[in-house]
Design a protein around this motif. Structure first.
Motif, PDB file in Angstrom:
ATOM      1  N   GLY A  62      -7.914   0.971   3.064  1.00 43.30           N
ATOM      2  CA  GLY A  62      -6.474   0.978   2.844  1.00 43.30           C
ATOM      3  C   GLY A  62      -5.718   0.273   3.950  1.00 43.30           C
ATOM      4  N   LYS A  63      -6.167   0.453   5.207  1.00 41.13           N
ATOM      5  CA  LYS A  63      -5.487  -0.205   6.323  1.00 41.13           C
ATOM      6  C   LYS A  63      -5.601  -1.727   6.226  1.00 41.13           C
ATOM      7  CE  LYS A  63      -7.204   2.108   9.893  1.00 41.13           C
ATOM      8  NZ  LYS A  63      -7.348   2.552  11.303  1.00 41.13           N
ATOM      9  N   TRP A  64      -6.787  -2.207   5.859  1.00 38.97           N
ATOM     10  CA  TRP A  64      -6.958  -3.655   5.692  1.00 38.97           C
ATOM     11  C   TRP A  64      -6.046  -4.170   4.589  1.00 38.97           C
ATOM     12  CZ3 TRP A  64      -8.455  -6.976   8.933  1.00 38.97           C
ATOM     13  CH2 TRP A  64      -9.560  -6.774   9.784  1.00 38.97           C
ATOM     14  N   GLN A  65      -6.013  -3.424   3.479  1.00 37.04           N
ATOM     15  CA  GLN A  65      -5.203  -3.859   2.350  1.00 37.04           C
ATOM     16  C   GLN A  65      -3.712  -3.847   2.690  1.00 37.04           C
ATOM     17  OE1 GLN A  65      -6.430  -1.195  -0.767  1.00 37.04           O
ATOM     18  NE2 GLN A  65      -8.271  -2.370  -1.257  1.00 37.04           N
ATOM     19  N   LEU A  66      -3.277  -2.825   3.424  1.00 37.35           N
ATOM     20  CA  LEU A  66      -1.871  -2.755   3.814  1.00 37.35           C
ATOM     21  C   LEU A  66      -1.508  -3.896   4.768  1.00 37.35           C
ATOM     22  CD1 LEU A  66      -1.430   1.092   4.258  1.00 37.35           C
ATOM     23  CD2 LEU A  66      -0.083  -0.365   2.727  1.00 37.35           C
ATOM     24  N   ALA A  67      -2.421  -4.243   5.656  1.00 41.59           N
ATOM     25  CA  ALA A  67      -2.175  -5.373   6.555  1.00 41.59           C
ATOM     26  C   ALA A  67      -1.971  -6.652   5.756  1.00 41.59           C
ATOM     27  CB  ALA A  67      -3.336  -5.527   7.538  1.00 41.59           C
ATOM     28  N   ALA A  68      -2.784  -6.830   4.713  1.00 40.08           N
ATOM     29  CA  ALA A  68      -2.627  -8.007   3.850  1.00 40.08           C
ATOM     30  C   ALA A  68      -1.326  -7.933   3.059  1.00 40.08           C
ATOM     31  CB  ALA A  68      -3.817  -8.109   2.900  1.00 40.08           C
ATOM     32  N   TYR A  69      -0.957  -6.727   2.630  1.00 41.42           N
ATOM     33  CA  TYR A  69       0.268  -6.547   1.844  1.00 41.42           C
ATOM     34  C   TYR A  69       1.508  -6.898   2.660  1.00 41.42           C
ATOM     35  CZ  TYR A  69       4.040  -4.136  -0.610  1.00 41.42           C
ATOM     36  OH  TYR A  69       5.232  -3.842  -1.237  1.00 41.42           O
ATOM     37  N   PHE A  70       1.566  -6.451   3.901  1.00 42.72           N
ATOM     38  CA  PHE A  70       2.730  -6.726   4.745  1.00 42.72           C
ATOM     39  C   PHE A  70       2.715  -8.148   5.304  1.00 42.72           C
ATOM     40  CE2 PHE A  70       2.854  -2.028   5.051  1.00 42.72           C
ATOM     41  CZ  PHE A  70       4.189  -1.832   4.707  1.00 42.72           C
ATOM     42  N   GLY A  71       1.560  -8.787   5.250  1.00 34.47           N
ATOM     43  CA  GLY A  71       1.462 -10.169   5.720  1.00 34.47           C
ATOM     44  C   GLY A  71       0.836 -10.263   7.089  1.00 34.47           C
ATOM     45  N   PRO A  72      -0.352 -10.888   7.197  1.00 38.13           N
ATOM     46  CA  PRO A  72      -1.081 -10.951   8.481  1.00 38.13           C
ATOM     47  C   PRO A  72      -0.250 -11.512   9.633  1.00 38.13           C
ATOM     48  CG  PRO A  72      -2.437 -11.769   6.673  1.00 38.13           C
ATOM     49  CD  PRO A  72      -1.066 -11.574   6.116  1.00 38.13           C
ATOM     50  N   LYS A  73       0.667 -12.423   9.339  1.00 32.13           N
ATOM     51  CA  LYS A  73       1.475 -13.023  10.406  1.00 32.13           C
ATOM     52  C   LYS A  73       2.461 -12.027  10.999  1.00 32.13           C
ATOM     53  CE  LYS A  73       1.270 -17.761   8.627  1.00 32.13           C
ATOM     54  NZ  LYS A  73       2.077 -18.911   8.148  1.00 32.13           N
TER      55      LYS A  73
ATOM     56  N   GLU B 146      -2.556   2.783  -3.291  1.00 32.35           N
ATOM     57  CA  GLU B 146      -3.693   2.920  -4.208  1.00 32.35           C
ATOM     58  C   GLU B 146      -4.674   1.787  -3.909  1.00 32.35           C
ATOM     59  OE1 GLU B 146      -5.621   2.295  -6.682  1.00 32.35           O
ATOM     60  OE2 GLU B 146      -5.954   4.284  -7.538  1.00 32.35           O
ATOM     61  N   THR B 147      -5.868   2.130  -3.400  1.00 31.18           N
ATOM     62  CA  THR B 147      -6.805   1.099  -2.958  1.00 31.18           C
ATOM     63  C   THR B 147      -7.421   0.319  -4.113  1.00 31.18           C
ATOM     64  OG1 THR B 147      -8.570   2.771  -2.858  1.00 31.18           O
ATOM     65  CG2 THR B 147      -7.383   2.298  -0.821  1.00 31.18           C
ATOM     66  N   ARG B 148      -7.621   0.971  -5.256  1.00 30.63           N
ATOM     67  CA  ARG B 148      -8.240   0.258  -6.384  1.00 30.63           C
ATOM     68  C   ARG B 148      -7.299  -0.795  -6.957  1.00 30.63           C
ATOM     69  NH1 ARG B 148      -9.784   5.492  -9.713  1.00 30.63           N
ATOM     70  NH2 ARG B 148      -7.776   6.027  -8.768  1.00 30.63           N
ATOM     71  N   GLN B 149      -6.023  -0.427  -7.134  1.00 29.76           N
ATOM     72  CA  GLN B 149      -5.055  -1.383  -7.659  1.00 29.76           C
ATOM     73  C   GLN B 149      -4.437  -2.236  -6.560  1.00 29.76           C
ATOM     74  OE1 GLN B 149      -2.229   0.305 -10.540  1.00 29.76           O
ATOM     75  NE2 GLN B 149      -3.426   2.191 -10.503  1.00 29.76           N
ATOM     76  N   GLN B 150      -4.654  -1.821  -5.299  1.00 30.80           N
ATOM     77  CA  GLN B 150      -4.102  -2.508  -4.133  1.00 30.80           C
ATOM     78  C   GLN B 150      -2.592  -2.679  -4.258  1.00 30.80           C
ATOM     79  OE1 GLN B 150      -6.266  -5.840  -2.495  1.00 30.80           O
ATOM     80  NE2 GLN B 150      -8.135  -5.282  -3.590  1.00 30.80           N
TER      81      GLN B 150
END
Length: 349
Positions: free
Chosen positions: A66-77, A167-171
């Motif tokens: 979930g943490k990896w996915q949230l980082a991608a959601y908010f934008g790595p930059k 939700e990790t499955r639906q990201q």
């Protein structure tokens, strides 16, 4: 941990780390172990019996994912993953940076005590950081009432009372918004995903079924001499009323603010017990409603709205009392005279 440091103090993600190289915890500087396999999210772990406090909590694979996915959601930059704030000895899961604004994001999958949650919030606020708690998907199934949700509930003018899940499955984020309490004390409101899809609304029970269930709770509570119900009944006795004799108007008091961990119908019934002692024709002011609410507050468990400011709490109580007065006005019990003042024109019983 998803990140660690090299001997040169460079931050390295577990997914990019090289086996056999030494990596260290950014907090305690102990050497950590790289764990990476085909069935697990790559991460670093302390050795057994480590005394590192900020990184002492074990993390599930869902939490790491979930943490990896949230980082991608908010934008790595815009995201710093697991930054260690040395002055606080705390580390948010994410630190989101946009221009001069910084937001600490905590992704919570496991239970946490209210005291510890409050302490973390105070630390972030003292550091000048806003903080938002995003709940893991397991909470989607377990949160059904104010008691379950109280320490996570947040408020905004746009969303009302709300909760945020990942939700990790639906990201995707799932936001429960404009949450209120139904007649039985359960949470109700709307839910939508971060993609904009409306995913449902909890439908309240019928008035007849609510009346039966409330009366059943009272009867069972008094029969088995439950301390809570005996206390409520004693209050009614002292004011020459019976708890079972709830005025019909009170059964319509739903969509209440999440302020007490009890049915809002019971709350309205006790308010109406005090109202019934006032002679018909009397002036009822906002101050009277506030005094009555304060008087009966000792009979209920108040919600621990840890994410709520003092002003938000005061505003919520103001809306609650206004909604109660509006209901009585709609049923011909009160007549509005001016802003925040009414005349009692009929007995509620």
């Amino acid at each position: 941990m998803l990140t660690a440091q090299t001997e040169q103090n460079q931050r390295v993600a577990a997914s990019d780390a090289q086996r056999g190289m030494p990596y260290f915890c950014p907090s305690c500087r102990e050497q950590v172990i790289l764990k990476r396999g085909t069935r697990m999210m790559a991460h670093f772990a302390h050795r057994p019996n480590s005394n590192c406090r900020p990184f002492s909590e074990s993390e599930s694979q869902k939490h790491l994912t979930g943490k990896w996915q949230l980082a991608a959601y908010f934008g790595p930059k815009h995201v710093e993953l697991e930054p260690y704030l040395q002055l606080l000895a705390q580390r948010p899961d994410l630190l989101v940076k946009r221009e001069a604004h910084q937001l600490a994001v905590e992704y919570q999958c496991s239970p946490i005590a209210a005291g510890k949650l409050r302490q973390r919030n105070q630390g972030y606020h003292a550091y000048g950081l806003e903080v938002i708690w995003i709940l893991g998907e397991a909470y989607l199934q377990t949160i059904t009432s104010v008691r379950h949700a109280e320490k996570w509930l947040q408020y905004s003018d746009k969303l009302g009372w709300y909760l945020i899940f990942w939700e990790t499955r639906q990201q995707c984020l799932i936001v429960w918004h404009h949450l209120t309490i139904d007649g039985l004390g359960g949470l109700q409101g709307w839910a939508r995903t971060s993609t904009g899809n409306q995913v449902g609304k909890r439908t309240p029970k019928t008035l007849t079924s609510v009346q039966k269930l409330i009366q059943r709770r009272i009867q069972m509570g008094l029969h088995y001499k439950n301390a809570k119900w005996l206390k409520l009944q004693q209050f009614c006795y002292e004011h020459q009323r019976l708890l079972q004799a709830i005025p019909p108007v009170c059964y319509h008091f739903t969509n209440a603010e999440p302020l007490v961990c009890e049915s809002p119908i019971i709350w309205a019934a006790l308010m109406t017990v005090l109202l019934s002692e006032v002679p018909v024709g009397s002036l009822i002011r906002q101050l009277d409603l506030e005094k009555w609410a304060a008087k009966i507050s000792t009979l209920f468990d108040g919600a621990q709205l840890i994410q709520c400011t003092t002003q938000q709490l005061a505003n919520s109580w103001g809306r609650q009392l206004q909604r109660y007065a509006d209901l009585l006005e709609q049923h011909g019990i009160l007549k509005e005279l001016a802003k925040k003042s009414w005349q009692l024109i009929a007995s509620p019983y």
